[in-house]
Design a protein around this motif. Sequence first.
Motif, mmCIF file in Angstrom:
data_model
loop_
_atom_site.group_PDB
_atom_site.id
_atom_site.type_symbol
_atom_site.label_atom_id
_atom_site.label_comp_id
_atom_site.label_asym_id
_atom_site.label_seq_id
_atom_site.Cartn_x
_atom_site.Cartn_y
_atom_site.Cartn_z
ATOM 1 N N GLY A 1 3.030 22.996 37.690
ATOM 2 C CA GLY A 1 3.283 23.651 38.808
ATOM 3 C C GLY A 1 1.884 23.526 39.681
ATOM 4 N N VAL A 2 0.765 23.052 39.449
ATOM 5 C CA VAL A 2 -0.431 22.740 40.267
ATOM 6 C C VAL A 2 -0.093 21.217 40.740
ATOM 7 C CG1 VAL A 2 -2.979 22.257 40.305
ATOM 8 C CG2 VAL A 2 -1.653 24.290 39.097
ATOM 9 N N PHE A 3 0.335 20.273 39.899
ATOM 10 C CA PHE A 3 0.143 18.858 40.167
ATOM 11 C C PHE A 3 1.457 18.369 40.662
ATOM 12 C CE2 PHE A 3 -3.467 19.132 37.252
ATOM 13 C CZ PHE A 3 -4.331 18.853 38.151
ATOM 14 N N LEU A 4 2.606 19.190 40.583
ATOM 15 C CA LEU A 4 4.085 18.697 40.998
ATOM 16 C C LEU A 4 4.509 19.444 42.205
ATOM 17 C CD1 LEU A 4 5.423 17.350 37.626
ATOM 18 C CD2 LEU A 4 4.412 15.884 39.496
ATOM 19 N N VAL A 5 4.813 21.009 41.537
ATOM 20 C CA VAL A 5 5.705 21.618 42.380
ATOM 21 C C VAL A 5 4.691 22.146 43.499
ATOM 22 C CG1 VAL A 5 6.755 24.223 42.374
ATOM 23 C CG2 VAL A 5 6.756 22.666 40.258
ATOM 24 N N PHE A 6 3.488 22.568 43.494
ATOM 25 C CA PHE A 6 2.724 22.896 44.473
ATOM 26 C C PHE A 6 2.819 21.842 45.646
ATOM 27 C CE2 PHE A 6 -1.398 23.221 46.965
ATOM 28 C CZ PHE A 6 -0.995 24.375 47.663
ATOM 29 N N THR B 1 3.852 19.644 51.072
ATOM 30 C CA THR B 1 4.522 18.636 51.610
ATOM 31 C C THR B 1 5.526 18.940 52.549
ATOM 32 O OG1 THR B 1 3.784 16.941 50.034
ATOM 33 C CG2 THR B 1 5.169 16.131 51.542
ATOM 34 N N ILE B 2 6.645 19.744 51.869
ATOM 35 C CA ILE B 2 7.688 20.253 52.843
ATOM 36 C C ILE B 2 7.111 21.137 53.941
ATOM 37 C CG2 ILE B 2 9.790 21.633 52.758
ATOM 38 C CD1 ILE B 2 10.242 20.879 49.781
ATOM 39 N N LEU C 1 7.232 20.344 58.451
ATOM 40 C CA LEU C 1 7.952 21.368 59.614
ATOM 41 C C LEU C 1 6.935 21.635 60.374
ATOM 42 C CD1 LEU C 1 9.729 23.591 57.221
ATOM 43 C CD2 LEU C 1 10.466 21.720 58.460
ATOM 44 N N THR C 2 5.434 21.064 60.469
ATOM 45 C CA THR C 2 4.449 21.303 61.421
ATOM 46 C C THR C 2 3.872 19.931 62.205
ATOM 47 O OG1 THR C 2 2.667 21.057 59.933
ATOM 48 C CG2 THR C 2 3.495 23.101 59.847
ATOM 49 N N ASP C 3 3.102 20.239 63.143
ATOM 50 C CA ASP C 3 2.283 19.042 63.953
ATOM 51 C C ASP C 3 1.006 18.902 63.365
ATOM 52 O OD1 ASP C 3 1.140 21.315 64.907
ATOM 53 O OD2 ASP C 3 1.520 20.947 66.916
ATOM 54 N N TYR C 4 0.756 19.124 62.328
ATOM 55 C CA TYR C 4 -0.693 19.077 61.534
ATOM 56 C C TYR C 4 -1.201 17.608 61.555
ATOM 57 C CZ TYR C 4 -4.446 19.745 58.107
ATOM 58 O OH TYR C 4 -5.654 19.967 57.726
ATOM 59 N N ALA D 1 6.830 14.552 56.614
ATOM 60 C CA ALA D 1 8.572 14.473 56.703
ATOM 61 C C ALA D 1 8.961 13.322 56.418
ATOM 62 C CB ALA D 1 8.695 14.925 58.242
ATOM 63 N N VAL D 2 8.340 12.325 56.643
ATOM 64 C CA VAL D 2 8.709 10.693 56.199
ATOM 65 C C VAL D 2 8.828 10.840 54.412
ATOM 66 C CG1 VAL D 2 8.638 8.378 56.198
ATOM 67 C CG2 VAL D 2 8.106 9.740 58.156
ATOM 68 N N SER D 3 7.823 11.329 54.044
ATOM 69 C CA SER D 3 7.583 11.280 52.310
ATOM 70 C C SER D 3 8.726 12.225 52.005
ATOM 71 C CB SER D 3 6.293 12.132 52.096
ATOM 72 O OG SER D 3 5.177 11.285 52.506
ATOM 73 N N PHE D 4 9.151 13.421 52.457
ATOM 74 C CA PHE D 4 10.069 14.250 52.056
ATOM 75 C C PHE D 4 11.788 13.501 52.112
ATOM 76 C CE2 PHE D 4 13.492 17.543 52.462
ATOM 77 C CZ PHE D 4 13.252 18.189 51.386
ATOM 78 N N LEU D 5 11.884 12.555 53.199
ATOM 79 C CA LEU D 5 12.900 11.816 53.261
ATOM 80 C C LEU D 5 13.060 10.764 52.325
ATOM 81 C CD1 LEU D 5 13.084 11.349 57.306
ATOM 82 C CD2 LEU D 5 14.457 12.677 55.820
#
Length: 281
Positions: free
Chosen positions: A12-17, A22-23, A27-30, A253-257
Amino acid sequence: MVFALPALVLIGVFLVFPALWTIYLGLTDYRLTGLAAADPQVVGAANYTAALGDERFRSSFWLTGQYVLGSAVIGQAGLGFTLAWTLRGRRGTVRRVVEGLVLLSWILPGSVVAFLWIALLDRDGGTLNALLGTPGAAWLLDHPMLSIIVFNTWRGTAFSMMLYSAALENVPVSHLETARLAGASTLQRLRDVVLPQIRGHVLTNVLLTSLWTFNDFTPFLITAGGPEGRSEILPFYVYNTALRGGQLGFGAAVSFLILLINLVFALAYLRLLRNRREVAV
């Protein structure tokens, strides 16, 4: 459940979170600096549409396809099988030396291997130019994609060789001998006897090497994506936009793609594997 809890916490800490974070960032302009770093705003799918409409992203995607096809599918899988087939049944010094050299290229740290290849391909005093008698040939500038394809093939062939060597050990020698006595050529024996029996290993190897190559960042140490983006595969593109360019939201966003593309690879593998089992039954 109690015994599995520590493992679940680590997952959960190192993969899921990180995946969920990242998702969200996608969705932001961070950004790394400026007002967007202090107060990022949700922009929805704007980063995704911007990425898909970016010519630089499409170029990186195309270059990544070339990189995976050249160094994973053709290079590592092809060379690994060739070495395994050539060394099958052999014992003695030659096999130990070849396997040792191939494994050495795999276990060396990526930074060390990259330095060795820069020294090999350097235009001024490089080892390759000295061997070929082509002083001044700029391999990394004139052939950047070919350079990193050959580099990754050399570096990653060990896994394919070991996997295919283990698979070929399970092919009955009697089957090959029967095919040889029946007049089958080496190519026919490979096609009709060997490959049907190791097809699962081939699929597994192609999937794993393709995923590793698709997400490989080590060649950045050799070309840094240049010159002029001619070797900027997707991991380099994410690094250049997210960290160098400060666009963390866009990079996420590119990482999620990229994650979605990896999932397509994995689902295609599972589909092929299931079809193979159904045919076997």
